[in-house]
Design an enzyme around this catalytic site. Structure first.
Site: not given
Ligand code: C5P
Length: 301
Positions: A17, A108, A114-117, A150, A112
């Site tokens: 995102k 990456p 939102g990869g983990g979310s 997120d 910021g």
């Protein structure tokens, strides 16, 4: 975000995102901050799959792989939000988490984006199907909010205005496709540190909030230049103080004449808004030779 079954394996693509606007409204007693943000999912994906373990009693595990060209180190599988989300879902459904998750990272980290979310939301969607739980999206969204601020956004499958600490999600219909060039500099920024800096220096933040209503109206009317003027990230100053290269990076992106450029989320990735997908790719080619880090041309999805 939808789970597909291929033979005995389930899979989901988890998008990144960008925050095209992020207002920090104030700090809260629970340690979080109230926000108002317009988030757009973009076509850069992690890939999550799940298959049953060979023995039914084996513990639920996660294999991590990186498709990341810089070979950035992945955080260990144990504290990965995939296993956290899987455990929360299994607890809610009163079952044991099972099987093997495999996550291929392209988004990456500490960027910021939102990869983990997104991975956590993908886990809820995937395990809900693979474990035949059958919860509604609303029910998954409640579990998602406990996993991370997120995470509920990624269950909405489209651009959304997010409030509260990020978990109050209002999908925004009728937005045209948006095109971006994104640069993730070497080194990331932990979300908590950036918010911590904002809180410590909040009396110095003189900047006005952006109006999400007028940003949405301009985007819907195709007034990209006016929309660009309304894009703002109120965490950008704090992040730039913690990582001064963000200011240099924004200057480099600005030099290519995008509609506007800003940082996403709590950083460290920054993006330029392009007038077309072709301009986004042109800027990406130019930036690849100008800056260190990963460069992507992406469109909204
Ligand atoms: O919810 P999430 O785990 O992504 O948040 C990580 C950290 O970022 C929180 O522990 C908090 O310090 C900070 N944060 C915040 N306000 C938000 C979201 C996150 O202060 N709205």
């Amino acid at each position: 975000m939808f789970a597909h079954q291929v033979h005995s394996t389930w899979e989901v693509f988890a998008p990144a995102k960008l925050n095209v606007c992020l207002n920090v409204l104030g700090s809260r007693a629970d340690g979080f901050h109230n926000l108002e943000s317009l988030l757009v999912p973009v076509q850069l994906y992690d890939h999550l799959s799940w298959s049953a373990a060979s023995t039914p009693d084996s513990p639920c595990t996660l294999e991590l792989a990186s498709a990341d060209r810089t070979g950035e180190k992945l955080s260990s599988a144990d504290d990965n939000l995939v296993l956290v989300a899987a455990k929360r879902l299994a607890d809610a459904a009163g079952i044991e988490p099972r099987g093997t998750f495999r996550l291929v990272k392209r988004i990456p980290q500490q960027a910021g984006m939102g990869g983990g979310s997104s991975d956590a939301a993908a886990t809820l969607v995937l395990a809900n199907a693979a474990w035949e739980i059958g919860y509604s999206r609303e029910c998954l969204a409640k579990i998602a909010a406990d996993v991370g601020s997120d995470v509920p956004f990624f269950l909405a499958d489209g651009p959304a205005r997010c409030r509260g600490r990020g978990e109050i999600v209002e999908p925004t219909a009728g937005l045209p496709p948006l095109h971006f060039v994104v640069v993730k500099p070497p080194g990331g920024l932990p979300t908590a540190e950036v918010f911590g800096h904002w809180k410590q220096h909040q009396t110095e933040h003189a900047e006005q909030s952006a109006s999400v209503d007028s940003l949405l109206a301009n985007l819907r009317q195709g007034k990209l230049r006016d929309a660009g003027r309304g894009m703002l990230n109120q965490l950008q100053n704090s992040a730039s103080r913690l990582m001064p290269t963000i200011t240099d990076l924004l200057r480099e992106i600005e030099s290519l004449n995008p509609v506007t450029c800003l940082m996403t989320g709590s950083g460290s990735a920054c993006f330029g808004v392009a007038r077309s997908a072709v301009q986004a790719r042109q800027m990406a080619r130019r930036l690849s030779g100008m800056v260190e880090g990963q460069v992507f041309a992406v469109s909204s999805c």
